[in-house]
Scaffold this motif. Sequence first.
Motif, short mmCIF file in Angstrom:
data_model
loop_
_atom_site.label_atom_id
_atom_site.label_comp_id
_atom_site.label_asym_id
_atom_site.label_seq_id
_atom_site.Cartn_x
_atom_site.Cartn_y
_atom_site.Cartn_z
N LEU A 154 0.80 -1.22 0.00
CA LEU A 154 0.00 0.00 0.00
C LEU A 154 0.84 1.27 0.00
CD1 LEU A 154 -2.68 -1.08 2.64
CD2 LEU A 154 -2.86 -1.18 0.14
N THR A 155 2.15 1.15 -0.06
CA THR A 155 3.01 2.33 0.06
C THR A 155 2.74 3.34 -1.05
OG1 THR A 155 4.72 0.97 1.08
CG2 THR A 155 5.38 3.13 0.26
N GLU A 156 2.73 2.88 -2.31
CA GLU A 156 2.51 3.79 -3.43
C GLU A 156 1.11 4.40 -3.37
OE1 GLU A 156 2.53 3.96 -8.34
OE2 GLU A 156 2.61 2.03 -7.30
N LEU A 157 0.12 3.57 -3.07
CA LEU A 157 -1.25 4.06 -3.01
C LEU A 157 -1.38 5.15 -1.95
CD1 LEU A 157 -4.23 3.88 -3.85
CD2 LEU A 157 -4.51 2.11 -2.09
N ALA A 158 -0.78 4.94 -0.78
CA ALA A 158 -0.85 5.94 0.29
C ALA A 158 -0.20 7.24 -0.14
CB ALA A 158 -0.19 5.39 1.56
N GLU A 159 0.92 7.15 -0.86
CA GLU A 159 1.62 8.35 -1.32
C GLU A 159 0.79 9.12 -2.34
OE1 GLU A 159 5.28 6.79 -2.77
OE2 GLU A 159 6.20 6.64 -0.78
N VAL A 160 0.19 8.40 -3.29
CA VAL A 160 -0.62 9.05 -4.32
C VAL A 160 -1.86 9.70 -3.69
CG1 VAL A 160 -2.06 8.66 -6.36
CG2 VAL A 160 0.19 7.59 -6.19
N CYS A 161 -2.51 8.99 -2.79
CA CYS A 161 -3.69 9.54 -2.12
C CYS A 161 -3.35 10.80 -1.35
CB CYS A 161 -4.30 8.50 -1.18
SG CYS A 161 -5.16 7.13 -2.00
N ALA A 162 -2.22 10.79 -0.64
CA ALA A 162 -1.81 11.97 0.12
C ALA A 162 -1.46 13.12 -0.80
CB ALA A 162 -0.62 11.61 1.01
N ASP A 163 -0.82 12.81 -1.92
CA ASP A 163 -0.42 13.83 -2.88
C ASP A 163 -1.63 14.53 -3.49
OD1 ASP A 163 1.49 15.25 -4.58
OD2 ASP A 163 0.81 13.98 -6.20
N GLU A 164 -2.67 13.75 -3.76
CA GLU A 164 -3.86 14.30 -4.41
C GLU A 164 -4.96 14.65 -3.41
OE1 GLU A 164 -5.08 11.55 -7.40
OE2 GLU A 164 -3.27 11.82 -8.60
N GLN A 165 -4.73 14.29 -2.13
CA GLN A 165 -5.72 14.55 -1.09
C GLN A 165 -7.07 13.91 -1.43
OE1 GLN A 165 -5.23 16.50 2.15
NE2 GLN A 165 -3.39 15.40 1.45
N ARG A 166 -7.01 12.71 -1.97
CA ARG A 166 -8.21 11.91 -2.25
C ARG A 166 -7.89 10.47 -1.88
NH1 ARG A 166 -10.20 11.10 -7.26
NH2 ARG A 166 -8.25 11.61 -8.31
N TRP A 167 -8.75 9.89 -1.07
CA TRP A 167 -8.47 8.55 -0.57
C TRP A 167 -9.50 7.52 -1.05
CZ3 TRP A 167 -7.01 12.95 1.85
CH2 TRP A 167 -5.70 13.01 2.33
N GLU A 168 -10.18 7.80 -2.15
CA GLU A 168 -11.10 6.83 -2.73
C GLU A 168 -10.70 6.56 -4.16
OE1 GLU A 168 -15.01 8.49 -2.50
OE2 GLU A 168 -14.35 10.45 -3.21
N PHE A 169 -11.03 5.36 -4.65
CA PHE A 169 -10.55 4.92 -5.96
C PHE A 169 -11.39 3.74 -6.42
CE2 PHE A 169 -8.11 3.58 -2.30
CZ PHE A 169 -8.25 2.21 -2.32
N LEU A 170 -11.21 3.36 -7.68
CA LEU A 170 -11.84 2.14 -8.19
C LEU A 170 -11.00 0.96 -7.74
CD1 LEU A 170 -13.82 0.56 -10.02
CD2 LEU A 170 -12.21 0.96 -11.89
N PHE A 171 -11.63 0.02 -7.08
CA PHE A 171 -10.93 -1.17 -6.58
C PHE A 171 -11.38 -2.38 -7.39
CE2 PHE A 171 -10.80 -5.01 -4.00
CZ PHE A 171 -9.51 -4.98 -3.50
N THR A 172 -10.42 -3.13 -7.93
CA THR A 172 -10.74 -4.37 -8.64
C THR A 172 -9.85 -5.50 -8.14
OG1 THR A 172 -9.14 -4.07 -10.45
CG2 THR A 172 -11.30 -3.03 -10.70
N MET A 173 -10.38 -6.71 -8.15
CA MET A 173 -9.59 -7.86 -7.71
C MET A 173 -10.11 -9.13 -8.36
SD MET A 173 -8.74 -9.20 -3.84
CE MET A 173 -10.41 -9.77 -3.48
N LEU A 174 -9.21 -9.92 -8.91
CA LEU A 174 -9.55 -11.21 -9.50
C LEU A 174 -8.99 -12.33 -8.63
CD1 LEU A 174 -8.88 -10.55 -13.28
CD2 LEU A 174 -11.09 -10.63 -12.11
#
Length: 229
Positions: A154-174
Amino acid sequence: MSASEITSIGGTKKLSIHHVGEGIITRGALLDIAALYGVPWLEPGSAIMPNELVAAEERQNVTVRAGDALIVHAGNVAHALQDQDRKQGSPQAGLHAAYLPNLPYLCERDIATLGSDSIQDVRPSGFDTLDLIRPIHVVSLVALGLWLIDNMQLTELAEVCADEQRWEFLFTMLLWHFVGVTSSATNPVAVRWTDSRAAGTEAEGPGRGSVRPGRSAACQRVTMSLRTP
């Protein structure tokens, strides 16, 4: 439901992962507990309490809603990559059994799946008996029917969310298309769309202008794999 229905020689008769064989596609919400305290990671063995999830929601101005994939960032992967002496089974930050009974925060939010950069439970959990050594697992799987995703990157995701100040996204999993099993290798992915021009980028047309490397000028798609290497 009897335990024999899960441990039969022919495989589990209930709660097999084939029930989500077509994958999970939903809104993802990241709650960054490490960032709540201004640290890259929580100390090993730190127990995340329900009020800390609420505090993270308030800090990030995001609300975990019904049907969401709730993703909890404690910084465990970043710490593991820095600690070369870390051994299998070492203490790890995670959710505390204070969520019992019936995991009220998770139940009230009516989430679809729970993932984190740990095994969900704080380790050690404080329970020594095998039937409750991982209480978050026991209650969320059995009582709530939650799908759990352990040890996410989750390191990259946390950094991107903090950078953009948005913590929601499209989540997909197979998952694997196997019948009668209770776990699976997975490929969870977070997808973020960002309008570069709305962020002040001077765009002359698709793929042109001053933008971050690898992103189009008009609409950026940031795709991040969430599995631990």
